[in-house]
Design a protein around this motif. Structure first.
Motif, PDB file in Angstrom:
ATOM      1  N   PHE A  91      -5.451  15.288  13.269  1.00 25.52           N
ATOM      2  CA  PHE A  91      -6.014  15.784  14.703  1.00 25.52           C
ATOM      3  C   PHE A  91      -7.369  16.537  14.042  1.00 25.52           C
ATOM      4  N   LEU A  92      -6.787  17.714  12.904  1.00 23.08           N
ATOM      5  CA  LEU A  92      -8.238  18.517  12.996  1.00 23.08           C
ATOM      6  C   LEU A  92      -9.809  17.445  12.241  1.00 23.08           C
ATOM      7  N   LEU A  93      -8.944  16.910  11.506  1.00 25.94           N
ATOM      8  CA  LEU A  93      -9.711  16.122  10.567  1.00 25.94           C
ATOM      9  C   LEU A  93     -10.158  14.856  10.937  1.00 25.94           C
ATOM     10  N   TRP A  94      -9.642  13.932  11.441  1.00 26.29           N
ATOM     11  CA  TRP A  94      -9.793  12.802  12.238  1.00 26.29           C
ATOM     12  C   TRP A  94      -9.941  12.567  14.007  1.00 26.29           C
ATOM     13  N   ASN A  95      -9.275  13.134  14.618  1.00 22.78           N
ATOM     14  CA  ASN A  95      -8.751  13.701  15.474  1.00 22.78           C
ATOM     15  C   ASN A  95      -8.442  12.765  16.449  1.00 22.78           C
ATOM     16  N   THR A  96      -6.963  12.486  16.256  1.00 25.70           N
ATOM     17  CA  THR A  96      -6.109  11.068  15.999  1.00 25.70           C
ATOM     18  C   THR A  96      -5.046  11.531  15.326  1.00 25.70           C
ATOM     19  N   GLY A  97      -3.949  11.106  16.001  1.00 27.84           N
ATOM     20  CA  GLY A  97      -2.762  11.196  14.842  1.00 27.84           C
ATOM     21  C   GLY A  97      -2.594  10.402  13.821  1.00 27.84           C
ATOM     22  N   PRO A  98      -1.601  11.025  13.079  1.00 32.99           N
ATOM     23  CA  PRO A  98      -1.411  10.494  11.718  1.00 32.99           C
ATOM     24  C   PRO A  98      -1.559   9.557  11.423  1.00 32.99           C
ATOM     25  N   ASP A  99      -1.887   8.588  10.132  1.00 36.79           N
ATOM     26  CA  ASP A  99      -1.536   7.142   9.800  1.00 36.79           C
ATOM     27  C   ASP A  99      -0.223   7.167   8.959  1.00 36.79           C
ATOM     28  N   SER A 100       0.112   6.038   9.149  1.00 37.74           N
ATOM     29  CA  SER A 100       1.185   5.472   8.491  1.00 37.74           C
ATOM     30  C   SER A 100       0.797   6.472   7.125  1.00 37.74           C
ATOM     31  N   ALA A 101       0.404   6.430   5.803  1.00 38.14           N
ATOM     32  CA  ALA A 101       0.927   6.849   4.799  1.00 38.14           C
ATOM     33  C   ALA A 101       0.445   8.649   4.609  1.00 38.14           C
ATOM     34  N   LEU A 102      -0.260   9.008   5.813  1.00 42.22           N
ATOM     35  CA  LEU A 102       0.655  10.608   6.021  1.00 42.22           C
ATOM     36  C   LEU A 102       1.009  10.776   6.146  1.00 42.22           C
ATOM     37  N   LEU A 103       1.900  10.003   7.099  1.00 44.62           N
ATOM     38  CA  LEU A 103       4.050  10.331   7.972  1.00 44.62           C
ATOM     39  C   LEU A 103       4.667   9.724   6.393  1.00 44.62           C
ATOM     40  N   ASP A 104       4.310   8.743   6.025  1.00 40.05           N
ATOM     41  CA  ASP A 104       4.851   8.223   4.330  1.00 40.05           C
ATOM     42  C   ASP A 104       4.984   9.938   3.599  1.00 40.05           C
ATOM     43  N   ALA A 105       3.649  11.059   3.853  1.00 39.50           N
ATOM     44  CA  ALA A 105       3.696  11.760   2.617  1.00 39.50           C
ATOM     45  C   ALA A 105       4.462  13.183   3.111  1.00 39.50           C
ATOM     46  N   ALA A 106       4.877  13.215   4.570  1.00 43.56           N
ATOM     47  CA  ALA A 106       5.751  14.326   5.010  1.00 43.56           C
ATOM     48  C   ALA A 106       6.865  13.798   4.614  1.00 43.56           C
ATOM     49  N   GLU A 107       7.077  12.760   5.600  1.00 40.41           N
ATOM     50  CA  GLU A 107       9.189  12.131   5.533  1.00 40.41           C
ATOM     51  C   GLU A 107       9.218  12.374   3.936  1.00 40.41           C
ATOM     52  N   ALA A 108       8.549  12.295   2.662  1.00 39.66           N
ATOM     53  CA  ALA A 108       8.480  12.210   1.302  1.00 39.66           C
ATOM     54  C   ALA A 108       8.073  13.680   0.499  1.00 39.66           C
ATOM     55  N   GLY A 109       8.081  14.760   1.740  1.00 41.77           N
ATOM     56  CA  GLY A 109       7.859  16.124   1.374  1.00 41.77           C
ATOM     57  C   GLY A 109       6.539  15.941   0.367  1.00 41.77           C
ATOM     58  N   GLU A 110       5.646  15.776   0.269  1.00 45.37           N
ATOM     59  CA  GLU A 110       4.949  15.404  -0.228  1.00 45.37           C
ATOM     60  C   GLU A 110       3.606  16.872   0.485  1.00 45.37           C
ATOM     61  N   LEU A 111       3.684  17.023   1.556  1.00 44.74           N
ATOM     62  CA  LEU A 111       3.071  18.043   2.974  1.00 44.74           C
ATOM     63  C   LEU A 111       3.544  19.076   2.818  1.00 44.74           C
ATOM     64  N   ASP A 112       4.644  19.597   1.386  1.00 43.20           N
ATOM     65  CA  ASP A 112       5.630  20.621   1.992  1.00 43.20           C
ATOM     66  C   ASP A 112       4.646  22.003   0.011  1.00 43.20           C
TER      67      ASP A 112
END
Length: 183
Positions: free
Chosen positions: A127-148
């Motif tokens: 939302f900060l950088l795209w002004n929209t919800g996350p795409d599948s790649a970002l959701l996949d990264a969150a699910e894989a723990g990459e955003l931790d």
């Protein structure tokens, strides 16, 4: 707070959007991904799981999927497509879609603090950088723990910033912040 009129507008818009999707067989096939009339609950479950992840910006808990599938089955008159349409209309009005829910999780470095979990971080970043919800790649990264981790955040932030979406979002941010429409 949300006014009664605002609630009516959300309802009318969710109804219009879902009618536009489900009354057109080709759109319904693309969005649905399967034939709910032929495949029944398995199709409805797959649809709600996939679409719910995008709408709510996180995977749905099994109880949530069960609730939406049951609602689709309950409202499936005159057919299963209508039940799925009404379930989607409900999802488009759910607080988890309309608002960014951030409950946090325990911070392993400091148990007295909470930190954003990967999905909450993905939503904030997007939302900060795209002004929209996350795409599948970002959701996949969150699910894989990459955003931790800081490195994972940096990698995915750079990916978001390299997209043309980022330029539009940044222009919009500064246009609002500096009130450029008054110039």
């Amino acid at each position: 707070t949300l006014s009664e009129l605002g609630t009516q507008h959300y309802d009318a818009n969710a109804d219009a959007i879902t009618h536009a999707i489900f009354t057109d067989a080709s759109r319904r096939a693309v969005v649905g991904g399967c034939d709910v009339v032929a495949e029944g609950e398995a199709c409805a479950r797959a649809f709600i799981t996939r679409v719910g992840r995008q709408l709510f910006r996180r995977p749905l808990a099994s109880a949530e999927v069960d609730r939406w599938v049951a609602k689709a089955a309950e409202l499936s008159q005159p057919d299963a497509w209508e039940g799925l349409r009404l379930a989607l209309a409900g999802m488009l009005q759910a607080p988890s879609f309309l608002y960014r829910v951030e409950l946090g999780e325990e911070n392993p470095d400091n148990p007295d603090e909470l930190r954003l979990n990967g999905f909450e971080m993905a939503s904030r970043m997007s939302f900060l950088l795209w002004n929209t919800g996350p795409d599948s790649a970002l959701l996949d990264a969150a699910e894989a723990g990459e955003l931790d981790s800081a490195e994972g955040l940096r990698t995915h932030t750079e990916r978001l910033l390299s997209s043309p979406r980022a330029k539009l979002a940044m222009q919009g941010f500064f246009a609002q912040y500096l009130d450029l429409c008054k110039l």
